[in-house]
Design an enzyme around this catalytic site. Structure first.
Site, PDB file in Angstrom:
ATOM      1  N   THR A  37       0.824  -1.230   0.000  1.00  0.00           N
ATOM      2  CA  THR A  37       0.000   0.000   0.000  1.00  0.00           C
ATOM      3  C   THR A  37       0.845   1.261   0.000  1.00  0.00           C
ATOM      4  O   THR A  37       0.391   2.316  -0.451  1.00  0.00           O
ATOM      5  CB  THR A  37      -0.927   0.017   1.229  1.00  0.00           C
ATOM      6  OG1 THR A  37      -0.138  -0.123   2.417  1.00  0.00           O
ATOM      7  CG2 THR A  37      -1.930  -1.116   1.150  1.00  0.00           C
ATOM      8  N   CYS A  38       2.099   1.148   0.514  1.00  0.00           N
ATOM      9  CA  CYS A  38       2.944   2.341   0.523  1.00  0.00           C
ATOM     10  C   CYS A  38       3.288   2.779  -0.891  1.00  0.00           C
ATOM     11  O   CYS A  38       3.604   3.942  -1.130  1.00  0.00           O
ATOM     12  CB  CYS A  38       4.211   2.084   1.316  1.00  0.00           C
ATOM     13  SG  CYS A  38       5.145   0.660   0.734  1.00  0.00           S
TER      14      CYS A  38
END
Length: 1028
Positions: free
Chosen positions: A995-996
């Protein structure tokens, strides 16, 4: 110089260029001029000495002659008039000529003789004597000049004696009892009886001798305490005299007028503080006999040029204009309510009150008022300290009933008939509208408006009258000028300014108490079609004020502004007021439109503010675009404002990045203690630290750190989880409305001792989420979101909090019976966790019964208590934390509905096509790859719930960016998660995410069903970052 032996002297040579004869001539002329000046001064001194000696000798001779005549008078008539009889007042008697010749008001003996003479005269009249015959004998016509002269002097002597001895008479001057002062004043009243043949001449003589100045001094001498109420039960002699003189002046204005503005009745008498308290019976005469109309007209002609002539001879606490205003507003209601009150009289009265209010310093709300938070201008530079009782007199008298009577007197339904017939308003109606608008504009900027708004909104047809006037003028593209206001507003100023500046706050007030049924179904007070037209008018007017007019001000307008720079009724002041109130009304109409749409949202936007050039200009501080954005953000489309907001955030982050990152901004958070750990570690951070990078490491329930490096994705996951925990109603900081919207729990202090610190922390958390562009699923109640803008909530916000209470208040609002019979008082019962507590809505509210007159105020106060007062501490602490990261100017660009979108994203469906068009690919994938085509087909087939879960799985948030996925940073990317010669084991793996990086690692599945099954399993696992 040494002696040379030569005894002769050397000849002197003048090198000045002039001969000695010329020099001597100049000296001679100067000497002659000085001598002439000396002789002139000597002659002037001699003349002055002769004149002084002549005057002194004349005064001495006159004094001696008066003494001689006084002695002769006393020998003949007695030192107490004991030898005088009825015939002594006759034309052939020397009684009055001698008395009036030697009389001096400063001589106590003379005053005593005058008193006895007046006592005799009153006794003769009381015994049935004919007053005319007493003075003239059988034939008045033959003795008329002599009698008139004597009566004039006698009346004036009585008034001078009373004035000169007013301090000695002060306890009796307004008394009807038989006292020294009453004898003198009764004599005057008897001699100026309008039935007497000399009355007109005598009254004219008194006016010429400054009678109102004399009467003012006499009245003020009685007022050793101007606030003290007189207790006499019948009309006093002084009131009788005042009534006779003023009544005669009104009826014979051609021959007996007091046109001197400085000495007239209006200036000298009506400016006495609390006049009607001391002259209650004269108040009836002033109203009944039509005097009010005459003197109001007189004042209207004098103002504003003679306003400075009003006396200020008492103290600074009682300025003449304020005393005059207080007395006039006390009788204004009675004047307006008379059936024969003409429109001209009402307009004159309104103009006079407007001018007096112009001079008044701004008065503040008293205790219990101010619940509407009216942005009334403050007169900070005013150094006048007005008496509290005088201020109260004005504030109490200028009430809603006064405006109801004024509006009814000005229009009396005539204008409404014209409107139904689509006729143009007459000149009289135009001036009436100008008068009421000027009066109201100055009143709104001077007095607390809460007390008068209810009467204006519900007791009059003012909103309809002004709206129909505005509508007619706008439809016909013609705005008439208000000629009575020409001295204030130049002819080239926009004629729509003043009507809109008054219409907007009154209609805005109505919208705070109007319910949904009235607004949408009954369409009261304006139809929805009219409201749509109103939106167009207000939008155009506001654009003119904020964008066009500032760059095209004419020289005449500038001159007018310079002249009336400190006046409330000036073009610049009206323009400023119009900007504010038009903006507030448009904002309120937009709120109504957000609740239930009555027009397109685009109708509130100005087309000129929707281009990229405007957005660029708005980012420059001090530009016209930035000022417009501050004052009227709703004119700018939402997407443009989001772009500006995003740019402001980026600029702030850039400034924050100039500081080196703090090594301690990495925090260890246990998932099962997420709120406590976050509060203990993050609440101590400064504003600069909060704006910097914050890195989080998660630990599971076994104390094991979860895999993954926080490049932003873990922090986004942290934000979503902590907000879900802290804003959960089970935690006790927030409560839920019937619509499942969150608002602060008024009883949070009973659950958490540190509840205010928690709200401060949660405010900073929400601010951090918005600052970083992280969308969190927190559905906040509209009335709480308004607190982020420091706005007030009103009755129409109550349904979302307490629908039952809202319906009860509506029942009370429309109750047809006697409200006082319901036994309601200005108190409210709070019931938090079975702990009942009674609170007063006003000071002493438990003793104030709700009546028909104050029921609207009661409804306002109940709504205010529930929507504003109960959560004031929690809201202020939440706001304080929120503003650590999100500046006030940034958030004020958005409405409450738009703020919720900024927090949680759009509620519209997930746009798969938008995400697909902005997606990137790596590891061998491209947009035409069969696996990618199959992937998008599967995602598009998901329900909205699973689409949101998928988005959260790959980005850490279940909602997309406000402006679309092209603004997602970093860009969404799909990476092949297997080599080109993928084995069955590779194909059995689940999709994973980072998700980063907004990255999806997708194996090359062979079928739609396999891809669908694997995706659903992965996005439903909710196993944190161990999965990636």
């Amino acid at each position: 110089m040494f002696f040379t032996g030569d005894p002769t002297s050397r000849r002197r040579v003048d090198l000045g260029g002039r001969s000695s004869k010329e020099r001597d001539r100049q000296v001679l002329l100067e000497q002659a001029r000085v001598e002439r000046k000396r002789r002139l001064a000597l002659r002037q001194q001699t003349y002055a000495a002769i004149k002084i000696q002549k005057y002194f000798r004349g005064r001495r001779v006159a004094k001696l002659e008066r003494s001689r005549i006084r002695e002769d008078f006393c020998r003949t008539f007695g030192d107490r008039c004991q030898n005088a009889d009825q015939h002594s007042f006759g034309a052939d008697s020397e009684f009055l000529p001698q008395l009036l010749l030697f009389f001096s008001a400063r001589n106590n003996g003379d005053v005593a003789i005058l008193l006895e003479a007046c006592r005799l005269l009153l006794q003769f009249v009381h015994n049935g004597g004919n007053l005319v015959s007493i003075f003239s004998g059988p034939d008045y016509s033959l003795r008329r000049p002599v009698v008139e002269t004597r009566v004039k002097k006698l009346v004036l002597a009585c008034m001078q004696a009373t004035y000169q001895n007013r301090n000695g008479f002060k306890n009796h001057v307004l008394s009807p009892r038989c006292t020294s002062s009453s004898i003198l004043l009764d004599t005057v009243a008897t001699l100026i009886n309008p039935n007497l043949p000399w009355a007109c001449k005598v009254v004219g003589h008194l006016l010429h001798q400054k009678i109102f100045f004399i009467l003012r001094g006499i009245i003020l001498s009685r007022m050793h305490n101007v606030k003290e109420l007189d207790s006499h039960s019948s009309i006093s002699s002084l009131e009788n005299i005042l009534a006779l003189i003023t009544l005669h002046t009104v009826q014979h204005s051609c021959s007996c007028s007091d046109n001197d503005p400085k000495l007239c009745f209006s200036s000298q008498i009506l400016s006495i503080p609390f006049l009607w308290r001391h002259l209650p019976y004269y108040k009836q005469v002033f109203l009944i006999q039509g005097q009010a109309k005459c003197y109001i007209r007189q004042l209207a002609l004098c103002f504003p040029s003679h306003a400075s002539l009003l006396p200020c001879d008492i103290s600074q606490e009682f300025p003449g204009y304020a005393c005059l205003l207080g007395n006039l507003v006390e009788v204004a209601g009675a004047v307006f309510s008379t059936p024969n009150c003409s429109i001209d009289t009402a307009m004159d009265f309104a103009l006079v009150l407007t001018n007096l209010l112009e001079m008044l310093p701004t008065l503040k709300s008293s205790a219990g008022e101010g619940y509407l938070e009216d942005e009334m201008s403050t007169d900070e530079n005013s150094k006048e300290s007005m008496d509290a009782d005088l201020e109260k007199q004005i504030k109490v008298a200028v009430d809603s009933r006064l405006f109801q009577l004024l509006v009814n007197a000005l229009f009396r339904d005539k204008y409404l008939v014209h409107l139904r017939n689509k006729m143009a308003p007459s000149a009289e109606v135009v001036e009436a509208i100008g008068s009421i608008c000027a009066f109201l504009h100055v009143t709104f900027n001077t007095l607390p408006s809460e007390r008068i708004m209810t009467g204006l909104a519900y007791g009059t047809e003012l909103v309809l009258i002004l709206w129909n006037f505005i509508k007619y003028c706008e439809e016909n593209h013609t705005w008439p000028h208000f000629t009575r206001l020409a001295s204030y507003i130049p002819s080239d100023a926009p004629c729509w300014l003043l009507p809109l500046a008054v219409f907007c706050p009154v209609y805005k007030y109505m919208l705070t108490i109007v319910d949904n049924e009235e607004f949408y179904e009954q369409e009261k007070p304006l139809s929805l079609n009219d409201i749509r037209f109103l939106v167009v008018i207000l939008k155009q007017a506001l654009w003119q004020l904020l964008w066009v007019i500032p760059s095209s001000s004419t020289s005449s307008q500038k001159a007018a502004n310079d002249l009336f720079v400190d006046k409330r009724l000036s073009v610049e002041t009206i323009r400023h007021r119009a900007r504010v109130v038009i903006s507030e009304l448009l904002n309120q109409l937009q709120d109504w439109n957000n609740r239930t749409s009555f027009t397109s949202a685009a109708e509130f936007y100005a087309l000129e503010a929707s281009n990229e050039t405007f957005v660029t200009q708005a980012l420059t501080e001090g530009s016209r675009a930035s000022e417009l954005l501050k004052q009227a953000p709703f004119l700018v489309p939402f997407t443009s404002r989001v772009k500006i907001f995003t740019a402001q955030l980026a600029a702030s982050k850039q400034r924050s990045n100039a500081y080196p990152p703090l090594p301690r901004n990495r925090f260890r958070i246990r998932r099962n203690r997420i709120f406590e750990d976050a509060f203990n570690q993050l609440s101590v951070l400064s504003t600069e630290e909060l704006r910097g990078s914050i890195r989080v490491s998660f630990f599971n329930e076994f104390g094991v750190e979860e895999a993954g490096i926080d490049g932003g994705g873990i922090f986004k996951d942290f934000m979503e989880n902590i907000t879900q925990e802290a804003f959960n109603v089970q935690y006790g900081l927030f409560k839920e409305t019937t619509d499942h919207l969150l608002y602060p729990n008024p009883g949070s202090g009973l659950i958490h001792e540190q509840h205010l610190q928690y709200f401060d922390f949660l405010g900073s958390l929400l601010g951090k989420a918005m600052y970083e562009g992280i969308l969190v699923d927190i559905p906040l109640a509209t009335f709480f979101l308004s607190k982020l803008k420091q706005k007030h909530n009103y009755l129409n916000d109550l349904p979302s909090l307490d629908p039952e209470l809202y319906h009860h208040l509506l029942f009370l609002k429309h109750y047809q019976g006697d409200v006082s019979e319901l036994e309601l008082y200005f108190v409210i019962i709070n019931n938090d966790y079975d702990e009942q507590k009674e609170e007063e809505l006003l000071p002493g509210g438990k003793d104030i019964r709700v009546t028909k007159e104050n029921v609207i105020t009661y409804i306002h106060l109940v709504a205010n208590h529930r929507l504003n007062y109960q959560i004031r501490h929690q809201s202020s602490h939440f706001l304080r934390g929120f503003q650590q990261l999100i500046e006030k100017e940034w958030i004020e660009m958005f409405s409450e509905h738009e703020i919720q979108i900024l927090i949680s994203g759009s509620l519209e469906s997930f746009d798969v096509d938008d995400l697909r068009s902005s997606a990137h690919y790596s590891g061998g994938y491209d947009e035409n790859n069969p696996v990618i085509v199959m992937f998008w087909e599967v995602v598009k087939s998901f329900s909205l719930e699973y689409q949101k879960k998928f988005l959260k799985f790959v980005t850490g948030c279940s909602r997309g960016p406000l402006l679309g996925f092209k603004y997602l940073e970093p860009k969404f990317c799909i990476q092949r998660a297997a080599p080109f010669d993928a084995t069955q084991e590779d194909l059995d793996r689940l999709p994973t995410s980072a998700t980063c990086m907004n990255l999806l690692k997708l194996p090359p599945y062979n079928s739609l069903e396999q891809m669908r099954t694997k995706l659903i399993y992965a996005i439903s696992a909710d196993a944190g970052f161990d999965l990636s």
